[in-house]
Write an enzyme that holds these catalytic residues in place. Structure first.
Site, PDB file in Angstrom:
ATOM      1  N   TYR A  93       0.868  -1.179   0.000  1.00 30.68           N
ATOM      2  CA  TYR A  93       0.000   0.000   0.000  1.00 30.68           C
ATOM      3  C   TYR A  93       0.904   1.227   0.000  1.00 30.68           C
ATOM      4  CZ  TYR A  93      -3.648   3.283   1.547  1.00 30.68           C
ATOM      5  OH  TYR A  93      -4.518   4.344   1.649  1.00 30.68           O
ATOM      6  N   HIS A  97     -12.438   0.641  -3.943  1.00 30.81           N
ATOM      7  CA  HIS A  97     -11.588  -0.052  -4.919  1.00 30.81           C
ATOM      8  C   HIS A  97     -12.255  -1.372  -5.311  1.00 30.81           C
ATOM      9  CE1 HIS A  97      -7.643   2.186  -4.393  1.00 30.81           C
ATOM     10  NE2 HIS A  97      -8.344   2.630  -3.355  1.00 30.81           N
TER      11      HIS A  97
END
Length: 520
Positions: free
Chosen positions: A373, A511
């Site tokens: 991430y 997402h």
């Protein structure tokens, strides 16, 4: 497949081999383990209506100012008939042959060979279903801001349509409409459908388009139920088409082929996802039968991990979590696997980067897998300098060091829309985090220029597919998105991946999950 998550009185079942055609996944009502029955969400099917007489066609065409070509004329009948009689022939056709036959029947002939094969197969299947019945479609070169009313008679009945829209070019209009696979697949015969206004901003079409004749009333499939099938982009380039996993994913590998299926998903808060009435990962596991699931932005604290791990049952006991220590309930990554890795490490090994739980690395027999991430540059680009001068170079050095031992797969939310095709509104986001020139250059210099391959873009060079839609403006409904999530692989793996795909129908986060099928 076995059980994945179980929380309190709620259980999440993942039986093996359960597959459904991708549709619009939504969170459903939760029931207990024993009562759970997976549901299949299938779109309404359409039936063709009879065509209208030529004289009335000419009248309508004069009214709207366009005379579309017939789709399904005699010139393509012989070629299509030979393919129908021998469907296996499609697979061995050359790219030029595929494009020639697709153009002859009025179906867009863009994309890779896989895309062309899929488009022709869909067309042939639809043609076999439709038979000799015809549905008419009318191509409009331009639509005025004033409403247009069209009337004509079919025997004793009449059909009326009303359109309103801002003016826009014929090319943009055609791209917007013909990117819809359902429309492309039915273009062997003319079809008349009512279309809603399509402006520069939204690019939406109406929820229903209907055709009526003497005896048949048809509701045609439209893109609002599957907005990702609509080409949504401020400045689309010639040849770009919208991503549709139902038509662009290749056939499954032959039985017995050794492979691994990897999924990656920024869940935007795992606890919040678990509290929903239904859990998308349940349906995702049933449908996709993944071997490894990589998560980003779990937003867990260390105290939450053990309770979550206790919920991993039967087949997915191998899970590895890292959480943010500097800011609780922030960031966080994980790898959940039914294959036991050889080793697992957390972070980059650099204290300045490892306090936010942004990286988990699992070593398997033939590759390293990284769930990552990447830091967002933030409001006002306050972390832009840190991102491009410290984080990206450090991550690049780390993966290149791993690559000396075996190939690397880097996946996750990498927080960068690399090219203009990867974002709905490139001009309006030049100074937005994730699309600044600095971030895009850093992404290219630190990863792509060092031998890593963007698998989705390699497989779909001219395809617009997004993985992130902001909640603020309801971007998912209009497909105004960004492609921020990736599977980057070492160059040595570039010819081994079978499919790099997006699952835009899976909701529960801002997402969508992405997947990679790798031949071993």
């Amino acid at each position: 497949m076995n059980q994945v998550f179980q929380l309190g009185h709620k259980a999440f079942v993942t039986p093996a081999g359960f597959a459904v055609t991708p549709r619009n996944f939504r969170i459903g009502t939760f029931v207990s383990f024993r009562a759970m029955k997976p549901k299949r969400h299938l779109a309404s099917s359409s039936k063709p209506a009879s065509s209208f007489n030529n004289m009335e066609d000419e009248k309508v065409n004069r009214l709207v100012g366009s005379t579309p070509k017939d789709i399904g004329v005699e010139s393509d009948e012989a070629g299509i008939q030979s393919v129908k009689d021998n469907p296996e022939r499609i697979e061995v056709m050359t790219v030029q042959e595929l494009r020639t036959i697709l153009r002859s029947i009025g179906v867009p002939a863009k994309g890779s060979k896989r895309d062309l094969v899929s488009a022709l197969k869909v067309y042939v299947e639809k043609k076999m279903e439709v038979g000799s019945s015809h549905v008419e479609i009318e191509e409009v070169s331009s639509i005025s801001a004033e409403s247009v009313s069209v009337k004509r008679k079919a025997n004793t009945k009449s059909i009326s349509g009303e359109r309103k829209a801002k003016k826009f070019s014929h090319e943009e209009h055609a791209q917007e409409i013909y990117s819809v696979p359902e429309v492309s697949a039915l273009q062997e015969s003319k079809r008349r459908a009512k279309k809603s206004p399509i402006g520069d901003e939204t690019g939406e079409v109406d929820a229903k388009a209907s055709v009526k004749t003497d005896k048949i009333s048809v509701t045609l499939p439209t893109v609002q139920s599957e907005p990702w099938t609509m080409l949504a982009h401020k400045k689309p380039q010639k040849g770009w088409i919208a991503y549709n996993p139902r038509t662009m994913r290749p056939p499954p590998l032959a039985e017995g082929t050794k492979s691994v299926k990897l999924l990656s998903w920024n869940v935007n808060g795992l606890r919040a996802l678990l509290k929903l009435e239904g859990f998308s990962v349940l349906q995702l596991a049933q449908r996709e039968n993944f071997d490894v699931l990589c998560l980003q932005e779990t937003k867990l604290q260390e105290k939450d991990v053990e309770s979550i791990k206790q919920c991993l049952l039967d087949g997915y006991e191998n899970s590895f979590w890292t959480c943010s220590a500097s800011k609780l309930g922030y960031s966080g990554t994980a790898i959940i696997s039914r294959i036991k890795p050889l080793s697992v490490t957390y972070g980059l090994g650099i204290s300045d980067h490892d306090s936010e739980g942004r990286l988990v690395t699992a070593e398997f027999d033939s590759f390293f897998l990284l769930s990552c991430y990447v830091p967002n540059s933030g409001d006002g680009l306050r972390r832009l300098s840190y991102r491009i001068r410290e984080w990206d170079p450090s991550l690049s050095s780390y993966v290149k060091e791993l690559e000396k031992k075996k190939p690397v797969i880097l996946t996750g939310d990498l927080n960068c829309a690399h090219q203009e095709i990867d974002i709905y509104n490139p001009a309006g986001n030049r100074r937005s985090a994730g699309f600044t020139d600095e971030e895009r250059q850093s992404f290219g210099a630190n990863f792509l220029s060092k031998g890593f391959v963007d698998t989705f873009r390699a497989q779909h060079p001219g395809v617009v597919g997004y993985t992130y839609w902001g909640y603020r403006h309801g971007g998912r409904k209009t497909n105004r998105g960004w492609r921020l999530d990736y599977f980057l692989v070492s160059e040595s793996l570039a010819d081994k991946f079978h499919d790099s795909y997006i699952l835009p129908d899976v909701t529960g986060s801002d997402h969508s999950p992405i997947g990679l099928i790798l031949k071993l």
